[in-house]
Motif scaffolding. Structure first.
Motif, PDB file in Angstrom:
ATOM      1  N   PRO A   1       0.821  -1.217   0.000  1.00  0.00           N
ATOM      2  CA  PRO A   1       0.000   0.000   0.000  1.00  0.00           C
ATOM      3  C   PRO A   1       0.849   1.259   0.000  1.00  0.00           C
ATOM      4  CG  PRO A   1      -0.821  -1.532   1.634  1.00  0.00           C
ATOM      5  CD  PRO A   1       0.453  -2.110   1.102  1.00  0.00           C
ATOM      6  N   LEU A   2       2.059   1.173   0.596  1.00  0.00           N
ATOM      7  CA  LEU A   2       2.942   2.338   0.625  1.00  0.00           C
ATOM      8  C   LEU A   2       3.229   2.827  -0.793  1.00  0.00           C
ATOM      9  CD1 LEU A   2       4.837   4.214   2.215  1.00  0.00           C
ATOM     10  CD2 LEU A   2       6.621   2.505   1.929  1.00  0.00           C
ATOM     11  N   VAL A   3       3.643   1.891  -1.675  1.00  0.00           N
ATOM     12  CA  VAL A   3       3.977   2.271  -3.045  1.00  0.00           C
ATOM     13  C   VAL A   3       2.719   2.707  -3.793  1.00  0.00           C
ATOM     14  CG1 VAL A   3       5.063   1.517  -5.164  1.00  0.00           C
ATOM     15  CG2 VAL A   3       5.882   0.655  -2.998  1.00  0.00           C
ATOM     16  N   GLY A   4       1.625   1.947  -3.557  1.00  0.00           N
ATOM     17  CA  GLY A   4       0.359   2.326  -4.180  1.00  0.00           C
ATOM     18  C   GLY A   4      -0.021   3.748  -3.803  1.00  0.00           C
ATOM     19  N   GLY A   5       0.142   4.062  -2.522  1.00  0.00           N
ATOM     20  CA  GLY A   5      -0.193   5.391  -2.047  1.00  0.00           C
ATOM     21  C   GLY A   5       0.676   6.459  -2.690  1.00  0.00           C
ATOM     22  N   LEU A   6       1.976   6.147  -2.847  1.00  0.00           N
ATOM     23  CA  LEU A   6       2.886   7.115  -3.482  1.00  0.00           C
ATOM     24  C   LEU A   6       2.442   7.396  -4.920  1.00  0.00           C
ATOM     25  CD1 LEU A   6       6.359   5.876  -2.208  1.00  0.00           C
ATOM     26  CD2 LEU A   6       5.287   8.071  -1.737  1.00  0.00           C
ATOM     27  N   VAL A   7       2.143   6.317  -5.646  1.00  0.00           N
ATOM     28  CA  VAL A   7       1.740   6.492  -7.054  1.00  0.00           C
ATOM     29  C   VAL A   7       0.447   7.299  -7.142  1.00  0.00           C
ATOM     30  CG1 VAL A   7       0.924   5.264  -9.089  1.00  0.00           C
ATOM     31  CG2 VAL A   7       2.913   4.425  -7.853  1.00  0.00           C
ATOM     32  N   LEU A   8      -0.512   6.932  -6.287  1.00  0.00           N
ATOM     33  CA  LEU A   8      -1.792   7.653  -6.335  1.00  0.00           C
ATOM     34  C   LEU A   8      -1.631   9.101  -5.880  1.00  0.00           C
ATOM     35  CD1 LEU A   8      -4.308   4.937  -5.110  1.00  0.00           C
ATOM     36  CD2 LEU A   8      -3.802   5.669  -7.423  1.00  0.00           C
ATOM     37  N   THR A   9      -0.650   9.343  -5.004  1.00  0.00           N
ATOM     38  CA  THR A   9      -0.383  10.726  -4.594  1.00  0.00           C
ATOM     39  C   THR A   9      -0.027  11.569  -5.815  1.00  0.00           C
ATOM     40  OG1 THR A   9       0.414  10.054  -2.446  1.00  0.00           O
ATOM     41  CG2 THR A   9       1.125  12.200  -3.233  1.00  0.00           C
ATOM     42  N   LEU A  10       0.924  11.061  -6.586  1.00  0.00           N
ATOM     43  CA  LEU A  10       1.353  11.808  -7.773  1.00  0.00           C
ATOM     44  C   LEU A  10       0.175  12.011  -8.722  1.00  0.00           C
ATOM     45  CD1 LEU A  10       4.814  10.195  -8.487  1.00  0.00           C
ATOM     46  CD2 LEU A  10       4.261  12.240  -7.179  1.00  0.00           C
ATOM     47  N   MET A  11      -0.704  10.997  -8.754  1.00  0.00           N
ATOM     48  CA  MET A  11      -1.828  11.083  -9.688  1.00  0.00           C
ATOM     49  C   MET A  11      -2.887  12.076  -9.241  1.00  0.00           C
ATOM     50  SD  MET A  11      -3.790   7.842 -11.088  1.00  0.00           S
ATOM     51  CE  MET A  11      -5.271   8.579 -10.509  1.00  0.00           C
ATOM     52  N   THR A  12      -3.141  12.128  -7.921  1.00  0.00           N
ATOM     53  CA  THR A  12      -4.229  12.999  -7.449  1.00  0.00           C
ATOM     54  C   THR A  12      -3.745  14.418  -7.171  1.00  0.00           C
ATOM     55  OG1 THR A  12      -3.819  12.088  -5.282  1.00  0.00           O
ATOM     56  CG2 THR A  12      -5.737  11.277  -6.421  1.00  0.00           C
ATOM     57  N   LEU A  13      -2.423  14.604  -7.089  1.00  0.00           N
ATOM     58  CA  LEU A  13      -1.916  15.953  -6.789  1.00  0.00           C
ATOM     59  C   LEU A  13      -2.518  17.028  -7.695  1.00  0.00           C
ATOM     60  CD1 LEU A  13       1.851  15.989  -5.810  1.00  0.00           C
ATOM     61  CD2 LEU A  13      -0.080  17.007  -4.632  1.00  0.00           C
ATOM     62  N   PRO A  14      -2.512  16.836  -9.025  1.00  0.00           N
ATOM     63  CA  PRO A  14      -3.056  17.913  -9.872  1.00  0.00           C
ATOM     64  C   PRO A  14      -4.501  18.275  -9.503  1.00  0.00           C
ATOM     65  CG  PRO A  14      -1.919  16.306 -11.219  1.00  0.00           C
ATOM     66  CD  PRO A  14      -1.954  15.746  -9.832  1.00  0.00           C
ATOM     67  N   THR A  15      -5.328  17.257  -9.236  1.00  0.00           N
ATOM     68  CA  THR A  15      -6.717  17.528  -8.857  1.00  0.00           C
ATOM     69  C   THR A  15      -6.764  18.419  -7.614  1.00  0.00           C
ATOM     70  OG1 THR A  15      -7.194  15.297  -9.588  1.00  0.00           O
ATOM     71  CG2 THR A  15      -8.909  16.432  -8.368  1.00  0.00           C
ATOM     72  N   ILE A  16      -5.992  18.025  -6.600  1.00  0.00           N
ATOM     73  CA  ILE A  16      -6.042  18.757  -5.340  1.00  0.00           C
ATOM     74  C   ILE A  16      -5.478  20.167  -5.529  1.00  0.00           C
ATOM     75  CG2 ILE A  16      -5.170  18.801  -2.984  1.00  0.00           C
ATOM     76  CD1 ILE A  16      -5.431  15.843  -2.888  1.00  0.00           C
ATOM     77  N   ILE A  17      -4.391  20.266  -6.296  1.00  0.00           N
ATOM     78  CA  ILE A  17      -3.787  21.596  -6.504  1.00  0.00           C
ATOM     79  C   ILE A  17      -4.785  22.507  -7.210  1.00  0.00           C
ATOM     80  CG2 ILE A  17      -1.978  22.875  -7.684  1.00  0.00           C
ATOM     81  CD1 ILE A  17      -0.177  20.433  -7.329  1.00  0.00           C
ATOM     82  N   ILE A  18      -5.425  22.000  -8.256  1.00  0.00           N
ATOM     83  CA  ILE A  18      -6.328  22.848  -9.034  1.00  0.00           C
ATOM     84  C   ILE A  18      -7.514  23.287  -8.169  1.00  0.00           C
ATOM     85  CG2 ILE A  18      -7.894  22.862 -11.018  1.00  0.00           C
ATOM     86  CD1 ILE A  18      -5.780  21.047 -12.437  1.00  0.00           C
ATOM     87  N   ALA A  19      -8.065  22.336  -7.386  1.00  0.00           N
ATOM     88  CA  ALA A  19      -9.197  22.693  -6.518  1.00  0.00           C
ATOM     89  C   ALA A  19      -8.764  23.688  -5.450  1.00  0.00           C
ATOM     90  CB  ALA A  19      -9.772  21.432  -5.879  1.00  0.00           C
ATOM     91  N   SER A  20      -7.576  23.462  -4.870  1.00  0.00           N
ATOM     92  CA  SER A  20      -7.121  24.357  -3.804  1.00  0.00           C
ATOM     93  C   SER A  20      -6.867  25.762  -4.339  1.00  0.00           C
ATOM     94  CB  SER A  20      -5.828  23.819  -3.187  1.00  0.00           C
ATOM     95  OG  SER A  20      -6.036  22.545  -2.659  1.00  0.00           O
TER      96      SER A  20
ATOM     97  N   ILE B   1     -12.647  14.802  -3.460  1.00  0.00           N
ATOM     98  CA  ILE B   1     -12.834  14.377  -4.843  1.00  0.00           C
ATOM     99  C   ILE B   1     -11.584  13.647  -5.337  1.00  0.00           C
ATOM    100  CG2 ILE B   1     -13.077  15.243  -7.193  1.00  0.00           C
ATOM    101  CD1 ILE B   1     -14.985  17.358  -5.968  1.00  0.00           C
ATOM    102  N   GLY B   2     -10.419  14.159  -4.960  1.00  0.00           N
ATOM    103  CA  GLY B   2      -9.172  13.477  -5.325  1.00  0.00           C
ATOM    104  C   GLY B   2      -9.114  12.084  -4.731  1.00  0.00           C
ATOM    105  N   MET B   3      -9.556  11.951  -3.486  1.00  0.00           N
ATOM    106  CA  MET B   3      -9.525  10.643  -2.827  1.00  0.00           C
ATOM    107  C   MET B   3     -10.502   9.683  -3.503  1.00  0.00           C
ATOM    108  SD  MET B   3      -7.247  10.532  -0.607  1.00  0.00           S
ATOM    109  CE  MET B   3      -6.314  11.748  -1.469  1.00  0.00           C
ATOM    110  N   ALA B   4     -11.671  10.214  -3.897  1.00  0.00           N
ATOM    111  CA  ALA B   4     -12.644   9.366  -4.588  1.00  0.00           C
ATOM    112  C   ALA B   4     -12.039   8.842  -5.886  1.00  0.00           C
ATOM    113  CB  ALA B   4     -13.919  10.145  -4.864  1.00  0.00           C
ATOM    114  N   GLN B   5     -11.331   9.734  -6.567  1.00  0.00           N
ATOM    115  CA  GLN B   5     -10.657   9.344  -7.806  1.00  0.00           C
ATOM    116  C   GLN B   5      -9.628   8.253  -7.513  1.00  0.00           C
ATOM    117  OE1 GLN B   5      -9.123  12.975  -9.393  1.00  0.00           O
ATOM    118  NE2 GLN B   5      -7.956  11.901 -10.947  1.00  0.00           N
ATOM    119  N   ALA B   6      -8.849   8.449  -6.440  1.00  0.00           N
ATOM    120  CA  ALA B   6      -7.806   7.479  -6.096  1.00  0.00           C
ATOM    121  C   ALA B   6      -8.432   6.146  -5.691  1.00  0.00           C
ATOM    122  CB  ALA B   6      -6.939   8.020  -4.971  1.00  0.00           C
TER     123      ALA B   6
END
Lengths: 461, 293, 436
Positions: C290-309, C353-358
């Motif tokens: 899950p650690l690696v999965g979480g890292l990958v999904l972090t990179l993936m959801t970052l743009p969503t969170i940045i744009i919303a923030s 929303i980013g978490m739902a995507q992840a």
């Protein structure tokens, strides 16, 4: 000490550092009454001490964890017999066995004295490393607190220093986006270059045959491996094309209807329902395609006397189209709403009907934006994975017949990389070469699309 | 339409229609109010009687009656928010496109009610053209902009006929000489004044009977404004024109009749000369003399 | 003649006539267009309903499982433990024999090896685990005889739920005629019952549909999302704050922005390749974790969170910042004390929303090995595990009817979580929406 325990201790020390720093600053200033003499509020001295305690230690910890394995492996390699160490394939296997031995798993080579010795050495090095790490981290943390403690005085510009650290943190975070892109480019590029050393670029891009099963040993009979990716590109385009044929008309027409015809009530009810389609995970669409749509398409085809593959491109494309409908419709909706009301008024005042206004004024005016949105949708269709993995075929097939099974770039990446893999075989490397193509194509589409959409928005702002 | 009351000078018996308030201003008694002046025109093209407009619950126009006559320009003036644009938009039912907007009363074109089922809104708008405040050429070529109306209504049978219509319309709008070598270029590339004349050319290309103009010069510079005013004066020979304007000078220059609107009421209407030189209503006078607006 | 049309002076009637003549045709076209638009929407709504009806129709039976009542004789001899009562002995005892004996007693006239085997196959292999747990729980039941409800095999389950056609030729059925006869006897005795399927929520993956559950995948998803949230929210907010509040407008920040916008549209599978090459092969992090999965999904959801923030920060009016700066706060203080709290609801919405995507993402996780068959429920961030969408993918590949049912049920659980998360986001937005 276990790493997790070490981190907890570090956190505790940081908290202690905060309170020490804060009380120290109050004490230096001569009690709460004198804290007006301080440059900053007492809590800033606390934060500063906490930063000095935690940050250097965390950085060292991070690097240590990242490189510990590689360094230990390097030392252990020296223990292995020379002939094993010389061959990279053998070495990998041997190291794997050593690691298994360390974890206490039984391997076939448990009796080999060289291996046992190596495993012991590995275990010993691990213990040393863990011990050293604990000492270094604790020393850094406590040293940080001590250093900061000594520096605290009325003249110390604690707030400015804390804020400088915050700024550095913010800037570092904001560069992650760049590093991610860089990471993607480098990781796919390096592996692709290794792949292209084995398989020429021209063969990869123009070759018409794809069968990535390679003989692992020289004496193995059978497939020699062919890495012509044209069938994959064709399959990807076929499925994406079908998806676009579904998604663009439906998405565009529903956006037009919702923004030009629908009453406010209908719009506010129908729009969220359509957007549900966008929130459904792709794996669900894949399941839907494989379980419902593919058999239906097949049954329908057979009813009218066509032979349809059970993994037809049509089924995968249809479902992918459904998935993309809300994407197209919400992008088009934005674009259509950006067309100024004055355009509509001008057309209605001439006596145009709604459909004439839409067809002759709104649609042409919104066209660049719509094209941009469609490009984004195409890029999404090309990169979509789960639907095709679950509903499209595995074997390559160069055809334009949507009733046959085709395979796509993403399907091949998944099949090549899921399961056991050797990292140096062209089979594995091919996945990265495909990934490179996928990244370059989608990136190009995105850049063009974003540019077109931005230009379009500027026109009406 | 003759019951008139002004604070100082009483033309007819005062029955409390206009109440004087401190400072010489007058307010309107909505329950019992009539317009000062003659609302009829010599040769009426459009007749409006007791027109009220509601946006949801809010009433924007109160029982306005006036005529738009052929071969004359009628100017609708008044302070911002007085409802003059809203009223203008009733005349070709442009208010239909606004959600929650309701028009009651009677408006007829050449004797046929425009709300009648046999009067189609498409047909109405072909007969009653409109030019907007901000020039709004379509993002198409100059030619296509002018050809838009004839094309959608199917007014021409072939390309030569269409070209002739486009040329004549541009000519009548005084734009032909400036653009005849670049008819294929986008209409949005023209200057503001040229764009507005293009929009006028577009409106007259379908050969309407009435042209409505909603502050057509408010986005233009004085020179472009002068050209448009000249053009309006020429067009008067053939069309009935109603123009909403913010500028009293413009109303005085281009119109033959003037109607003064105030907070959704038609206060005074009459010959332009009379309204500007000898207003009968206190509000009109206050507006014209620049006390507010 | 065209002049007449244009000038209109001589012949105003003509335009009207032409317009009137064309009206019918034009209104027909108008109606046609309107119908196209409406049918596009209806089609879209139809797809939504078909999707949901299929999933729910296939999935709801999985929440029930068929149980069979057997009179089990907890006989120490059959268990093969004699007098031993140690935990080790009890764990290793032969509980399968108890089930077999109970069936033998229930159907004394079934003899012959193959008939016996067919009879035994009606009961899930999970029955012996259930008996073992019962004995370990309370060893005193050894030597007694009691009625126990044990799970039926998935074929029996499907039959009881009516998904098997009894009329089909015997060769086409998973259950043969004699098995059907035995089941009918059991049914007549009231020894077959459908009960709520708790196994589905408490067990990890299994090869047997009746023993498979989503707990392992669910825990994997939880661990992965914890990593993702812990990394992507602070980093995303920090990036947004920097770009929106502090960054100078120059080439460098332009580059960052272009990067963020493009990353938002990079196919998710490419992030999987990145994770494989960088986190696993370069840094040597464990596969399937899950650690690696979480890292990958972090990179993936970052743009969503940045744009919303960033949108949330933009919606805070500049006057607030000016006011804070005006009373002598530093820029960092203005942001942390005033702007961040006001923008927080918007940022949290973006994070949800980013978490739902992840949560719904599976393709990149296939690349980093979270696709293995894992029976154990993971207990930490580095344990091999899978996640809910990948579990769905794995089950979707299994041909058994029981797995089709469970796949749909797992999808229902996944969609349930997504609906809750999105509803939360909508609620948060409504609750804290401010008009300035």
């Amino acid at each position: 000490m276990q790493t997790s325990v070490l981190i907890l201790v570090l956190v505790a020390l940081t908290v202690v550092g905060f309170y020490l720093g804060r009380s120290r600053s109050v004490a230096v200033a001569g009690g709460t009454a004198g804290s007006a003499q301080l440059h900053s509020l007492p809590s800033y001295y606390g934060y500063l001490t906490a930063i000095w305690c935690g940050v250097p230690a965390l950085i060292v910890l991070g690097f240590w964890m990242a490189f510990q394995d590689n360094i230990i492996t390097h030392f252990v390699t020296a223990d292995l017999p020379a002939e094993t160490a010389a061959d990279p394939g053998q070495l990998g296997l041997a190291l794997n066995d050593v690691k298994n031995l360390v974890r206490g798993n039984i391997t076939s080579r448990a009796t080999d004295p060289a291996m046992v010795a190596a495993a012991d050495h590995y275990r010993q090095l691990q213990t040393i490393s863990r011990l050293a790490l604990t000492v270094v981290i604790l020393a850094l943390a406590i040293g940080g607190i001590a250093l900061s403690w000594k520096r605290i005085g009325p003249a110390l510009r604690a707030r400015n220093q804390v804020e400088a650290v915050v700024m550095v943190f913010l800037i570092l975070c904001s560069t992650i986006a760049i590093f991610t892109t860089l990471g993607i480019v480098l990781s796919v590029l390096f592996e692709s270059i290794r792949f292209f050393r084995i398989v020429p670029v021209t063969e990869f891009i123009f070759g018409l045959e794809w069968s990535p099963q390679m003989a692992i040993r020289a004496d193995q009979v059978g497939s020699t491996g062919a890495f012509g990716a044209v069938p994959l590109f064709a399959g990807t385009l076929l499925i994406s094309g079908i998806a676009m044929l579904v998604a663009v008309p439906i998405g565009l027409m529903s956006a037009l209807y919702l923004s030009e015809y629908a009453s406010r009530g209908f719009r506010s009810a129908a729009k969220p329902v359509l957007e549900i389609l966008a929130g459904v995970p792709t794996v669900v669409y894949g399941f839907f395609a494989a379980l419902v749509v593919a058999p239906q398409v097949r049954g329908l085809g057979e009813a009218i006397g066509l032979s349809v593959s059970s993994e037809s491109a049509l089924a995968a494309g249809l479902v992918m189209g459904i998935m993309i409908i809300p994407f197209v419709s919400s992008l088009s909706d934005d674009v259509i709403n950006a067309v100024p009301q004055a355009m509509r008024d001008g057309s209605y005042a001439m006596g145009a009907t709604r459909s004439e206004t839409i067809g002759r004024v709104i649609f042409p005016a919104a066209l660049p934006g719509i094209v941009g949105g469609v490009l984004l949708a195409v890029s999404r269709a090309i990169g979509e994975t789960m639907i095709v993995v679950m509903a499209a075929g595995l074997s390559s097939n160069l055809t334009a017949n949507p009733l046959e099974a085709v395979t796509t770039v993403t399907v091949q990446i998944v099949t090549l990389l899921v399961g056991d893999q050797e990292f140096d075989s062209p089979k594995t490397l091919a996945a990265f070469a495909l990934g490179l193509v996928l990244f370059v194509v989608t990136l190009t589409l995105n850049v063009i699309a974003l540019h077109v959409v931005r230009k379009y928005r500027e026109q009406y702002e | 339409m003759d019951t008139v009351s002004v604070e100082n000078e009483v033309i007819m018996a005062d029955d409390g229609i206009v109440k004087p308030v401190a400072g010489g201003r007058a307010t309107i008694d909505r329950d019992n109010r009539e317009t000062v002046g003659d609302v009829t025109a010599k040769n009426p093209r459009m007749r409006c009687r007791e027109v009220s407009v509601f946006y949801g619950e809010k009433q924007a126009i109160h029982d306005v009656s006036l005529d738009v006559g052929s071969n004359e320009v009628i100017a609708l003036i008044g302070p911002s928010g007085c409802g003059k644009s809203t009223f203008l938009r009733c005349l070709n039912r442009m208010n239909d496109t606004i959600d929650g907007c309701r028009v009651i009363g009677d408006i007829s074109l050449d004797g046929d009610s425009i709300f009648d089922t046999k009067m189609d809104v498409v047909q109405l708008r072909a007969q009653v053209g409109m030019v907007f405040q901000k020039p709004n050429p379509f993002p198409k070529s100059i030619f296509e902009n002018v050809a838009y109306g004839p094309r959608i209504h199917g007014l021409t049978r072939d390309k030569t006929e269409l070209e002739a219509v486009v040329h004549t319309s541009l000519d009548r709008a005084g734009l032909l000489d400036e653009v005849k070598d670049r008819l294929g270029e986008p209409g949005t590339g023209l200057s503001g004044g040229q764009q507005q004349r293009l929009c006028i050319a577009r409106a007259i290309a379908v050969n309407p009977e009435v042209i409505l103009m909603d502050e057509p010069c408010s986005a233009l510079d004085p020179i472009a404004t002068a050209r448009i005013e000249e053009l309006i004066d020429e067009l008067r020979e053939q069309y009935a024109i109603a123009i909403v304007t913010h500028s009293m000078q413009q109303a005085a220059r281009v119109s033959q009749r003037t109607a003064y609107f105030h907070l959704g009421d038609l206060i005074e209407i009459g010959e332009t000369n009379q309204v500007f030189t000898n207003p009968h209503h206190q509000l009109t006078e206050d507006y014209i003399t620049g006390r507010f607006g | 003649m065209s002049n007449g049309t244009i000038t209109g002076a001589g012949n105003p009637g003509r335009t009207i006539d032409t317009v009137r003549a064309g009206l019918d045709r034009r209104y027909r076209a108008e109606r046609r267009f309107r119908i196209y638009g409406l049918s596009a929407i209806v089609l879209g709504l139809l797809f939504v309903s078909i999707l949901f009806i299929t999933i729910i129709g296939n999935g709801y039976p999985a929440f029930q499982q068929t149980y069979v009542k057997l009179d089990i004789d907890f006989d120490p001899e059959s268990l093969g433990i004699g007098d031993q009562r140690s935990n080790a002995a009890l764990s290793g005892a032969n509980y399968q024999a108890l089930v077999r004996n109970a069936l033998k007693v229930r159907f004394p006239d079934v003899t012959g090896r193959s008939d016996r085997r067919a009879l035994n196959s009606l009961i899930s292999s999970g029955a012996s685990y259930q008996l073992r747990d019962a004995v370990l729980d309370d060893p005193t039941i050894i030597g007694t005889r009691r009625s126990v409800w044990v799970p039926a095999d998935d074929d029996v389950d499907q039959l009881v739920k009516g998904h098997m056609d009894r009329a089909a030729a015997e060769g086409d059925r998973r259950l043969k005629d004699n098995q059907l006869a035995w089941l009918d006897q059991l049914q007549a005795d009231g020894a077959i019952e459908k009960r709520f399927n708790t196994t589905f929520f408490t067990a990890g993956d299994s090869r047997e549909p009746e023993l498979a559950g989503i707990r392992g995948a669910l825990m994997g998803s939880v661990f992965t999302l914890i990593v993702t949230l812990a990394l992507s929210f602070p980093i995303g907010v920090a990036t947004a704050v920097y770009l929106e509040e502090f960054a100078p407008r120059n080439r460098w920040t332009d580059l960052i922005e272009v990067n963020i916008n493009n990353l938002a549209a990079v196919p998710s599978i490419v992030f999987g390749l990145l994770g494989l090459a960088v986190f696993i092969n370069f840094f040597g992090l464990p596969r399937s974790a899950p650690l690696v999965g979480g890292l990958v999904l972090t990179l993936m959801t970052l743009p969503t969170i940045i744009i919303a923030s960033r949108a949330a920060l933009k919606s805070v009016p500049p006057s607030i910042r000016d006011a804070a700066l005006g009373v002598g706060a530093s820029r960092v203080q203005a942001v942390t004390h005033h702007i961040l709290p006001l923008a927080m609801p918007g940022m949290l919405t973006g994070a949800i929303i980013g978490m739902a995507q992840a949560l719904g993402e599976s393709a990149p996780l296939l690349m980093i090995g979270m696709v293995a068959f894992i029976v154990d429920v993971p207990g930490g961030f580095t344990d091999p595990s899978t996640v809910l969408p990948v579990q769905i993918y794995l089950w979707a590949d299994s041909p058994e009817r029981g797995f089709v049912e469970r796949t749909s049920a797992a999808i229902m659980v996944l969609l349930g979580f997504l609906i809750v998360m999105n509803a939360l986001a909508v609620l948060l937005r409504k609750r804290f929406e401010r008009r300035w």
